[in-house]
Design a protein around this motif. Structure first.
Motif, PDB file in Angstrom:
ATOM      1  N   ARG A  46      12.643  -5.088   2.178  1.00  0.00           N
ATOM      2  CA  ARG A  46      11.692  -5.682   1.718  1.00  0.00           C
ATOM      3  C   ARG A  46      10.049  -4.938   2.143  1.00  0.00           C
ATOM      4  N   LEU A  47      10.494  -3.578   1.936  1.00  0.00           N
ATOM      5  CA  LEU A  47       9.061  -2.822   2.079  1.00  0.00           C
ATOM      6  C   LEU A  47       8.198  -3.128   0.943  1.00  0.00           C
ATOM      7  N   ALA A  48       6.809  -3.260   1.313  1.00  0.00           N
ATOM      8  CA  ALA A  48       5.859  -3.477   0.184  1.00  0.00           C
ATOM      9  C   ALA A  48       5.594  -2.394  -0.908  1.00  0.00           C
ATOM     10  N   ALA A  49       5.723  -0.988  -0.068  1.00  0.00           N
ATOM     11  CA  ALA A  49       5.327   0.001  -1.101  1.00  0.00           C
ATOM     12  C   ALA A  49       6.230   1.054  -0.527  1.00  0.00           C
ATOM     13  N   VAL A  50       6.361   2.066  -1.248  1.00  0.00           N
ATOM     14  CA  VAL A  50       7.149   3.433  -1.138  1.00  0.00           C
ATOM     15  C   VAL A  50       6.342   4.413  -1.440  1.00  0.00           C
TER      16      VAL A  50
END
Length: 180
Positions: A46-50
């Motif tokens: 559930r990372l917000a951005a990559v």
């Protein structure tokens, strides 16, 4: 490979994504060219951005980038590699020579992978399980009598066989066949 996935997941959860994904614009969205596993793990965590590099790439270029990513980073088994290469050659509609140049490999290397893609299931399984080497499989695949080939592959699995042993057996097979 579950171990590779678990190790990558652990690394990303501790350090974040260190190698950006490679994406290209496609139909008002972005298509992942390289880094699908990293993206799947990022979603799982559930990372917000990559991090991502956006590159305009044709279908042909995207295919080459994917292959390069898989060959360099993941060191795939020869069976997976062969299937991907055979499928890619067909999709791109190019010959062995052109494809070899595209991926910076020799024509012989590409041709060996196409040969692997034609092997029967029992040989592919033995290769995938590392029960026989690539050289042994390539030599034994040249035996044109299916039952003899199958017997020799099972013998190689059971008793072990070097590439030289497989090549010697193939020469003897060819010699006996020519005498008939």
């Amino acid at each position: 490979d579950p171990t590779y996935y678990a190790d990558l997941r652990d690394s990303i959860s501790k350090n974040g994504i260190l190698q950006p994904l490679l994406v290209r614009p496609k139909e008002n969205r972005f298509e992942v060219i390289a880094g699908a596993t990293r993206l799947a793990i990022a979603r799982e965590l559930r990372l917000a951005a990559v991090p991502a590099l956006v590159r305009d790439a044709s279908d042909r270029e995207a295919t080459v980038f994917r292959l390069h990513e898989n060959l360099v980073r993941e060191n795939p088994d020869p069976v997976s590699e062969a299937r991907f290469i055979a499928e890619t050659l067909k999709d791109l509609g190019v010959g062995v020579e052109e494809y070899a140049a595209m991926i910076s490999r020799t024509e012989a290397w590409v041709q060996d992978r196409l040969t692997i893609a034609e092997m029967p299931t029992y040989m592919l399984q033995a290769l995938k399980n590392k029960e026989i080497s690539l050289g042994v499989a390539l030599a034994l695949f040249q035996v044109d009598d299916e039952q003899t080939r199958q017997d020799w592959v099972y013998s190689a699995i059971r008793d072990g066989m070097s590439v030289r042993g497989a090549q010697d057996a193939l020469r003897e097979y060819e010699r006996l066949k020519s005498m008939r």
